[in-house]
Design an enzyme around this catalytic site. Structure first.
Site, short mmCIF file in Angstrom:
data_model
loop_
_atom_site.label_atom_id
_atom_site.label_comp_id
_atom_site.label_asym_id
_atom_site.label_seq_id
_atom_site.Cartn_x
_atom_site.Cartn_y
_atom_site.Cartn_z
N LYS A 106 0.82 -1.22 0.00
CA LYS A 106 0.00 0.00 0.00
C LYS A 106 0.84 1.25 0.00
O LYS A 106 0.46 2.27 -0.60
CB LYS A 106 -1.02 0.04 1.15
CG LYS A 106 -0.54 -0.29 2.55
CD LYS A 106 -0.18 -1.61 2.69
CE LYS A 106 0.34 -2.53 3.59
NZ LYS A 106 -0.29 -2.84 4.80
N VAL A 133 -5.08 -3.39 0.34
CA VAL A 133 -6.06 -2.82 1.28
C VAL A 133 -7.02 -3.92 1.74
O VAL A 133 -7.56 -4.66 0.91
CB VAL A 133 -6.91 -1.69 0.63
CG1 VAL A 133 -7.77 -1.00 1.70
CG2 VAL A 133 -6.04 -0.68 -0.08
N LYS A 206 -3.78 3.36 2.71
CA LYS A 206 -4.90 2.58 2.18
C LYS A 206 -6.07 3.51 1.81
O LYS A 206 -6.75 3.29 0.82
CB LYS A 206 -5.35 1.55 3.22
CG LYS A 206 -4.30 0.45 3.43
CD LYS A 206 -4.61 -0.36 4.67
CE LYS A 206 -3.67 -1.52 4.86
NZ LYS A 206 -3.77 -2.14 6.19
N GLY A 303 -2.79 -10.73 7.85
CA GLY A 303 -2.45 -12.12 8.14
C GLY A 303 -2.03 -12.86 6.88
O GLY A 303 -2.37 -12.48 5.76
P1 NAP Z 1 7.61 -9.59 6.02
O1 NAP Z 1 7.01 -10.70 6.79
O2 NAP Z 1 8.51 -8.64 6.71
O3 NAP Z 1 8.36 -10.23 4.77
C1 NAP Z 1 9.15 -9.49 3.90
C2 NAP Z 1 9.92 -10.46 3.02
O4 NAP Z 1 10.65 -9.71 2.05
C3 NAP Z 1 10.92 -11.32 3.77
O5 NAP Z 1 10.94 -12.60 3.21
C4 NAP Z 1 12.27 -10.61 3.52
O6 NAP Z 1 13.35 -11.52 3.45
C5 NAP Z 1 12.04 -10.02 2.14
N1 NAP Z 1 12.72 -8.75 1.93
C6 NAP Z 1 12.45 -7.57 2.53
N2 NAP Z 1 13.26 -6.61 2.01
C7 NAP Z 1 14.04 -7.20 1.11
C8 NAP Z 1 15.07 -6.75 0.25
N3 NAP Z 1 15.45 -5.47 0.22
N4 NAP Z 1 15.68 -7.65 -0.56
C9 NAP Z 1 15.32 -8.94 -0.55
N5 NAP Z 1 14.32 -9.43 0.22
C10 NAP Z 1 13.70 -8.58 1.05
O7 NAP Z 1 6.47 -8.69 5.34
P2 NAP Z 1 4.95 -9.10 5.05
O8 NAP Z 1 4.17 -8.93 6.31
O9 NAP Z 1 4.92 -10.38 4.33
O10 NAP Z 1 4.50 -7.90 4.11
C11 NAP Z 1 4.88 -7.85 2.75
C12 NAP Z 1 4.07 -6.75 2.06
O11 NAP Z 1 2.68 -7.05 2.16
C13 NAP Z 1 4.22 -5.35 2.67
O12 NAP Z 1 4.10 -4.40 1.65
C14 NAP Z 1 3.02 -5.24 3.62
O13 NAP Z 1 2.62 -3.92 3.86
C15 NAP Z 1 1.98 -5.97 2.80
N6 NAP Z 1 0.88 -6.55 3.54
C16 NAP Z 1 1.11 -7.29 4.66
C17 NAP Z 1 0.05 -7.88 5.32
C18 NAP Z 1 0.23 -8.70 6.55
O14 NAP Z 1 -0.77 -9.11 7.16
N7 NAP Z 1 1.46 -8.96 6.97
C19 NAP Z 1 -1.27 -7.70 4.84
C20 NAP Z 1 -1.47 -6.93 3.67
C21 NAP Z 1 -0.39 -6.36 3.04
P3 NAP Z 1 13.81 -12.41 4.72
O15 NAP Z 1 12.66 -13.32 5.00
O16 NAP Z 1 15.02 -13.13 4.27
O17 NAP Z 1 14.06 -11.42 5.82
N1 HSE Z 2 0.01 -3.86 8.92
C1 HSE Z 2 -1.18 -3.97 8.16
C2 HSE Z 2 -2.36 -4.00 9.10
C3 HSE Z 2 -1.16 -5.23 7.34
O1 HSE Z 2 -2.15 -4.26 10.29
O2 HSE Z 2 -3.48 -3.76 8.67
C4 HSE Z 2 -2.35 -5.34 6.43
O3 HSE Z 2 -2.30 -4.37 5.41
#
Ligand code: NAP
Ligand code: HSE
Length: 429
Positions: A106, A133, A206, A303
């Site tokens: 986002k 979002v 968002k 999640g």
């Molecule tokens: P995360 O758990 O921190 O995972 C990030 C991943 O990207 C990890 O595997 C990390 O590698 C890799 N990474 C990060 N920076 C890097 C770089 N510069 N070069 C190479 N690899 C890199 O994040 P996430 O929660 O999955 O979120 C990912 C995206 O989805 C974000 O934009 C977030 O806002 C969005 N999002 C998340 C959620 C949620 O519920 N978590 C929901 C909706 C949207 P390593 O594993 O080796 O550290």
């Molecule tokens: N950090 C974000 C949240 C992940 O808690 O809503 C989902 O976009």
């Protein structure tokens, strides 16, 4: 012969693991809906030695993004690393390489979505961002497709799972803020830098995306008034409850005659309001369209699996488009800017908690400061007195923000007022 689509995954954290998991457990459904077999050819990570919650062939992991982005066999890049710097350059390069892009980012779509979508259009490609979002709740596609016949005038929602989880745990378990935040981080809801969640920026990104689609315009991040829940005190949650309210971090967008008004702030809403019942990491979005009327979306807003569900749905759509030779599916047609109505021109009811000397004339001083600015009070309660100080909680009627702010300045200057503890906007009904 079976069609195979090779994809590259950038990131294997919370969301990336969910995507791999879904591609595994729902392999047959996804393959038959997409009309092709999906092969994950390479996955970008920072640390290939890290333990992962999914089984993955270590041969697939790489720390070199260009090995994926410049691979001519890879047709789809899924960006799940987060942040705006590396992600921006990888997405830009992927589009220049004529790849389809899917992202859950986002921050990136709010800050650079217009520019990247224009590039995608120029390259005959598209960016899919359903997961950016509302986690697993379909919001982007309904706004782009199903509600396209409407003039949408208002949207209001809970669009950050982390803060909603924290507020729910504080309110139901009396959990300490830091403990509730740790819980959200352990469950993978929070951003890498949770300040983005707590300070309201994640919800504001968002809101930019949603408002751009709903009001058919381009929305800059600095158009959004942002306040977060950092520093929220358990006492306010209790007092709000006693007064019949629940504290939620709301994102609100309106198209008024004078322009668009966009804000994210903690809000006291009536405990009987449907948004008050949205608990934990769940999100909800309520909107009003002039043809459809009132619509509400609800579901898990963060999640691994819910967000993975949105990413894989985008992947199915990309593959269907590839199969049917629909090269460029960019739907966002309007990049016009609309006038932004500043916060001080809006109106709200307010909750105020303050500390005052426990002495005669304090209420009179407060009443005068409010009366001078035509701020009418709805409820005033003296909560408790200790060590010569009284805690006062009050709620105003709906007043102009400007008038309330002027009254607040006068109140702060009263000698008997020792501290303004907290201030929230209130939505009744
Ligand atoms: P995360 O758990 O921190 O995972 C990030 C991943 O990207 C990890 O595997 C990390 O590698 C890799 N990474 C990060 N920076 C890097 C770089 N510069 N070069 C190479 N690899 C890199 O994040 P996430 O929660 O999955 O979120 C990912 C995206 O989805 C974000 O934009 C977030 O806002 C969005 N999002 C998340 C959620 C949620 O519920 N978590 C929901 C909706 C949207 P390593 O594993 O080796 O550290
Ligand atoms: N950090 C974000 C949240 C992940 O808690 O809503 C989902 O976009």
């Amino acid at each position: 012969m079976e069609r195979v689509i090779k994809i590259g995954l950038l990131g294997l954290g919370t969301v990336g693991s969910g995507v791999l998991n879904i591609l595994d457990i729902n392999h047959d459904e996804v393959t038959s809906r997409a009309g092709a077999r999906i092969e994950v050819k390479k996955i970008l990570v920072r640390d290939p030695a890290k333990q992962r919650p999914v089984n993955v062939d270590p041969q697939l992991l790489t720390v070199d993004p260009w090995e994926i982005i410049r691979d001519p066999e890879i047709e789809v890049i899924i960006e799940l690393i987060g942040g705006t710097e590396a992600a921006h350059s990888y997405v830009e390069e992927a589009l220049k390489e004529k790849k389809y892009v899917i992202t859950a980012n986002k921050d990136l779509m709010a800050l650079a979505g217009g520019e990247l979508l224009a590039l995608a259009r120029g390259m005959g490609r598209n960016i899919y961002y359903e997961a950016s979002v509302g986690g697993g709740i379909p919001l982007i596609r309904p706004l782009k497709h199903s509600l396209g016949a409407n003039k949408i005038t208002r949207l209001m929602g809970i669009i950050n799972g982390t803060t909603n989880y924290i507020l729910t745990r504080m309110s139901l378990d009396k959990a300490d803020f830091a403990v509730a935040l740790r819980g959200a981080q352990e469950k993978g809801f929070a951003e890498q830098d949770p300040a983005n969640d707590l300070e309201g920026r994640d919800a504001a990104y968002k809101l930019c995306i949603l408002a751009g689609l709903a009001f058919n315009c381009r929305v800059g991040f600095d158009s959004v008034y942002v306040e977060g829940i950092d520093g929220l005190n358990l006492r306010d949650i209790f007092y709000a409850g006693e007064l019949g309210f629940t504290v939620k971090l709301l994102a609100i967008g309106e198209e008024l005659e004078s322009g668009i008004a966009l804000r994210v702030h903690p809000t006291l809403i009536s405990s009987s309001h449907p948004l008050a019942g949205v608990l934990d990491e769940n999100n909800a979005l309520y909107l009003v369209g002039n043809a459809v009327g009132e619509v509400m979306f609800y579901g898990p807003g963060a999640g691994s699996m819910p967000t993975g569900s949105s990413v894989v749905a985008d992947l199915i759509e990309v593959i269907r488009n590839i199969n049917h030779q629909v090269e460029n599916g960019v739907m966002e047609t309007s990049f016009v800017e609309k006038r932004v109505v500043p916060m001080e021109q809006l109106s709200s009811a307010f909750y105020l908690r303050l500390q005052a000397l426990d002495q005669p004339g304090v209420f009179a001083g407060l009443a005068n400061a409010f009366a001078d600015e035509a701020v009418s009070l709805d409820r005033v309660i003296q909560k408790r007195s200790a060590e010569g100080k009284a805690e006062i909680v009050l709620i105003t009627h709906v007043v102009a923000e400007k008038n309330f702010n002027h009254a607040l300045e006068k109140i702060k200057a009263l000698p008997a007022i020792k501290k303004i503890n907290s201030l929230f906007r209130v939505i009744e009904g």
